[in-house]
Write an enzyme that holds these catalytic residues in place. Structure first.
Site, PDB file in Angstrom:
ATOM      1  N   LYS A   1       0.788  -1.356   0.184  1.00 61.36           N
ATOM      2  CA  LYS A   1      -0.464   0.323   0.009  1.00 61.36           C
ATOM      3  C   LYS A   1       0.728   1.295  -0.117  1.00 61.36           C
ATOM      4  CE  LYS A   1      -3.995  -2.457   0.181  1.00 61.36           C
ATOM      5  NZ  LYS A   1      -3.550  -4.007  -0.220  1.00 61.36           N
TER       6      LYS A   1
HETATM    7  C1  LIG Z   1      -4.635  -5.090   0.909  1.00 63.83           C
HETATM    8  C2  LIG Z   1      -5.995  -4.700   0.306  1.00 63.83           C
HETATM    9  C3  LIG Z   1      -6.443  -5.861   2.433  1.00 63.83           C
HETATM   10  C4  LIG Z   1      -5.522  -6.474   3.214  1.00 63.83           C
HETATM   11  O1  LIG Z   1      -4.953  -6.508   3.478  1.00 63.83           O
HETATM   12  P1  LIG Z   1      -3.847  -6.559   4.330  1.00 63.83           P
HETATM   13  O2  LIG Z   1      -3.144  -5.349   4.961  1.00 63.83           O
HETATM   14  O3  LIG Z   1      -3.082  -7.547   3.549  1.00 63.83           O
HETATM   15  O4  LIG Z   1      -4.912  -7.508   5.632  1.00 63.83           O
HETATM   16  C5  LIG Z   1      -7.962  -5.878   2.278  1.00 63.83           C
HETATM   17  N1  LIG Z   1      -8.754  -5.529   1.389  1.00 63.83           N
HETATM   18  C6  LIG Z   1      -8.231  -4.681   0.002  1.00 63.83           C
HETATM   19  C7  LIG Z   1      -9.104  -4.177  -0.892  1.00 63.83           C
HETATM   20  C8  LIG Z   1      -7.090  -4.415  -0.280  1.00 63.83           C
HETATM   21  O5  LIG Z   1      -6.307  -4.198  -1.149  1.00 63.83           O
END
Ligand SMILES: *Cc1c(COP(=O)(O)O)cnc(C)c1O
Length: 422
Positions: free
Chosen positions: A209
């Site tokens: 992210k």
């Molecule tokens: C990355 C992501 C998640 C999960 O995030 P984590 O922190 O890796 O558990 C959930 N929903 C969306 C839309 C994502 O892009």
């Protein structure tokens, strides 16, 4: 443009991007410093799984939460060790249990829907809007039943779902709206921060992210009761309810979803740098919008007034008829040029074996025939692709070459299509 006349790399020509492209790294010396201070203190985590001051964690995670709540102007921010944990906690906080339905979009990271299964609920998939790939409020309304407890909207690719409409709809039906805002920290809808428009919002701090601490997440809410339930799910809540007289929460099984002090310190710096890390993406997106607008066969994200897209990734939709080339062949040709393209996004989730076979008490509870969400199917099969160019360091200097590769591939659409048949 000379490149247009050159042979596509897929047909033996030379690549527009022969060099490997650098990887997005969001951390700097500041995060290193913050981490070293925590390491020196020796307190790498500071939670205790029982009532009392340390039920809510140590200094670094609590400071992070305070800063997060201030930044996004929200009453509560609770750190967790991933957005997946955060979604699970949010769904439990919403009261979802056996027999309850939660309406979710089909095109998203799988955790959006598995969080419902983890809470013993049933995900009900409804279609998304073609323009944004975010959940369609009308489809949501059509799917509300007496068993519906909550709705999860995903701000996909960094752009907003129709959250104000969805919040009104949820309130009218007595449902809890949850925003999966993993991809859109710093984005806005009608002038309000994404993640804060629903009853509960979930952010991710995983390594892919825009801002991160390796793994991590934040749940935000303005509701004291929901915040308490998230805190109970996060840290062995079953041990805390007696001391606090929270017997209405005796349904909660607590997990260990705790963020460490080390991650808390790193995430504080990343939050301070959110805007700095978002700006280059916006500049590249603007240049791509402009550069790609001349191709009639392509469409890019439309951003409403008062809205702010933060481009976790940059989505592009192709009209294969107009392009004279299938989406898959287009992606293959661009990848051969060395373009940073990720091709289609995830398969509509209901088509995963998990959801096709999902059973409770011997009954299949989700069995979506292919085609149940026709827009999601079309998006996945024929039209959507995306580029990570927006996150590549120095990406702004690569936009012209990216656009030139697109021009080159489209100029040779017929040949490339024919090449496919051989
Ligand atoms: C990355 C992501 C998640 C999960 O995030 P984590 O922190 O890796 O558990 C959930 N929903 C969306 C839309 C994502 O892009």
């Amino acid at each position: 443009m000379v490149i247009t006349r050159e042979k596509p790399a897929l047909l033996g020509g030379s690549k527009v991007f022969p060099e490997p492209l650098p990887r997005y790294i969001s951390t700097s010396f500041q995060e290193t410093e913050a981490a070293i201070q925590v390491l020196k203190s020796g307190i790498l985590s500071d939670y205790i799984g029982a009532a009392g001051l340390y039920f809510m964690g140590g200094k670094q995670v609590r400071t992070l939460e305070e800063q997060w709540a201030n930044y996004f102007n929200v009453r509560h921010a609770l750190s967790v060790n991933s957005a997946t944990s955060g979604l699970h906690a949010a769904v439990i906080a919403a009261g979802v249990s056996f027999g309850d339905e939660v309406i979710v979009p089909p095109q998203t990271m799988s955790a959006t829907a598995t969080a419902v299964v983890m809470a013993n609920g049933t995900p009900v998939f409804v279609d998304h809007e073609e323009a944004s790939c975010c959940i369609d409020p009308e489809a949501v309304e059509g799917a509300i039943s007496t068993r519906t407890k909550a709705i999860i909207a995903v701000n996909l690719f960094g752009g907003p779902a129709q959250l104000v409409r969805l919040r009104k709809l949820a309130d009218r039906h007595g449902l809890i709206l949850i925003e999966d805002n993993a991809q859109a920290p710093g984005g806005q809808h009608q002038g309000r921060w994404l993640g804060t428009i629903a009853h509960l919002g979930v952010f991710s701090l995983n390594c892919h992210k825009t801002i991160q601490c390796g793994e991590g997440g934040i749940v935000v809410t303005n509701d004291d009761y929901l915040a308490r339930r998230v805190a109970l799910v996060r840290n062995h809540g079953e041990n805390a309810i007696e001391a606090e007289n929270w017997y209405e929460d005796a349904d909660i099984v607590g997990y260990n979803y705790r963020l460490t002090e080390l991650q808390g310190a790193i995430a504080q710096v990343q939050l301070q740098r959110l805007e700095e890390l978002t700006q280059p993406r916006l500049k590249i997106a603007e240049a791509l919008d402009q550069g790609l607008s001349k191709f009639k066969a392509l469409r890019t994200a439309k951003v409403g007034s008062g809205d702010r897209h933060v481009y976790y990734t940059y989505p592009i939709w192709i009209d294969p008829q107009q392009a004279g080339l299938s989406r898959d062949r287009f992606v293959e040709a661009l990848q051969a040029e060395g373009c940073p393209l990720t091709g289609r996004y995830v398969r509509p989730l209901y088509r995963l074996p998990l959801f096709q076979k999902l059973q409770q008490e011997g009954k299949t509870i989700v069995s979506h025939p292919t085609g149940v969400c026709p827009i999601a199917e079309k998006t996945y099969n024929e039209t959507l692709l995306s580029t990570t160019l927006i996150q590549i360091p120095g990406g702004i200097d690569l936009v012209d070459r990216f656009v030139a590769s697109v021009a080159k591939v489209l100029a040779h659409a017929e040949e490339l299509s024919r090449g496919k048949d051989k």
